[in-house]
Design a protein around this motif. Sequence first.
Motif, mmCIF file in Angstrom:
data_model
loop_
_atom_site.group_PDB
_atom_site.id
_atom_site.type_symbol
_atom_site.label_atom_id
_atom_site.label_comp_id
_atom_site.label_asym_id
_atom_site.label_seq_id
_atom_site.Cartn_x
_atom_site.Cartn_y
_atom_site.Cartn_z
ATOM 1 N N UNK A 231 0.844 -1.206 0.000
ATOM 2 C CA UNK A 231 0.000 0.000 0.000
ATOM 3 C C UNK A 231 0.873 1.248 0.000
ATOM 4 N N UNK A 232 0.611 2.125 -0.938
ATOM 5 C CA UNK A 232 1.334 3.381 -1.008
ATOM 6 C C UNK A 232 2.729 3.293 -1.594
ATOM 7 N N UNK B 67 3.637 -1.690 -7.404
ATOM 8 C CA UNK B 67 2.411 -1.174 -8.019
ATOM 9 C C UNK B 67 1.690 -2.263 -8.799
ATOM 10 N N UNK B 68 2.462 -3.117 -9.470
ATOM 11 C CA UNK B 68 1.854 -4.215 -10.212
ATOM 12 C C UNK B 68 1.184 -5.196 -9.249
ATOM 13 N N UNK C 42 -2.241 -2.766 -16.558
ATOM 14 C CA UNK C 42 -1.402 -2.000 -15.637
ATOM 15 C C UNK C 42 0.067 -2.303 -15.890
ATOM 16 N N UNK C 43 0.381 -3.577 -16.117
ATOM 17 C CA UNK C 43 1.775 -3.957 -16.362
ATOM 18 C C UNK C 43 2.325 -3.267 -17.607
ATOM 19 N N UNK C 44 1.528 -3.195 -18.660
ATOM 20 C CA UNK C 44 1.974 -2.528 -19.891
ATOM 21 C C UNK C 44 2.236 -1.042 -19.648
ATOM 22 N N UNK C 45 1.351 -0.418 -18.876
ATOM 23 C CA UNK C 45 1.541 1.006 -18.586
ATOM 24 C C UNK C 45 2.799 1.241 -17.752
ATOM 25 N N UNK C 46 3.045 0.361 -16.789
ATOM 26 C CA UNK C 46 4.248 0.496 -15.962
ATOM 27 C C UNK C 46 5.514 0.286 -16.782
ATOM 28 N N UNK C 47 5.486 -0.676 -17.693
ATOM 29 C CA UNK C 47 6.655 -0.921 -18.535
ATOM 30 C C UNK C 47 6.888 0.242 -19.496
ATOM 31 N N UNK C 48 5.804 0.868 -19.952
ATOM 32 C CA UNK C 48 5.958 2.050 -20.803
ATOM 33 C C UNK C 48 6.659 3.170 -20.036
ATOM 34 N N UNK C 49 6.328 3.320 -18.747
ATOM 35 C CA UNK C 49 7.008 4.311 -17.910
ATOM 36 C C UNK C 49 8.483 3.957 -17.762
ATOM 37 N N UNK D 145 10.080 -9.259 -16.466
ATOM 38 C CA UNK D 145 10.115 -10.658 -16.053
ATOM 39 C C UNK D 145 9.662 -10.825 -14.600
ATOM 40 N N UNK D 146 10.114 -9.908 -13.750
ATOM 41 C CA UNK D 146 9.716 -9.983 -12.335
ATOM 42 C C UNK D 146 8.211 -9.778 -12.174
ATOM 43 N N UNK D 147 7.663 -8.810 -12.908
ATOM 44 C CA UNK D 147 6.231 -8.538 -12.789
ATOM 45 C C UNK D 147 5.400 -9.700 -13.308
#
Length: 206
Positions: free
Chosen positions: A67-68, A75-76, A100-107, A190-192
């Motif tokens: 959380x947070x 976050x994933x 969500x994973x795709x958005x995080x990887x884009x970041x 890979x971790x996510x």
Amino acid sequence: MEAIALFLERGGPAIWAIAALSVVTLALILWKLWRLALLGAFAGQRAERAVALWQQGARDEAAATVAGRVGLRARLVRAAIGALGSDLPEAKAREETTRIARRLLAEARAGIRALELISVIAPLLGLLGTVMGMIEAFQALESSGAAADPSDLAGGIWAALLTTAAGMAVAIPAAMAVTWFEAIADSARADMEDLATRLFLAGGAR
């Protein structure tokens, strides 16, 4: 400073463009390092702990662990736990987690394409500067005819070759940075994938 000024003067417009690219490259690398640190791309202990707790059935503790947190993996995991704890069917929960994973990887990959572009165009600019310098040197040789001084020709060629060396000096660090940043993003991906798979194998909230 005089040597740098002479270097820029003799290199012509191409060397000025390469010098500007060198500043942009350094700024991008520093910004990328700061951005990855801010995204928590180098940490994943919280996410691992949360998944372990989820597998043990301590679902509330698992959710509280991430959380947070601002790390990519945390976050994933938080998104996957939220999807699993919702009323969504498992297939929909997986889709949401994947989104969500795709958005995080884009970041995580932001800015890498710019460095890739620099690693390609910097040596090309250097080669262009060299070719233009060689043309000028041989034009001078042609105009002077029999009275041409070989040292002048050698000096012109030497100055022209400076741009190729400068272009490579910018492209090599940029290419190395691209490879390293891609490796960091691939490791996070890979971790996510592993974390999300373990969460879904453990099932939804009980």
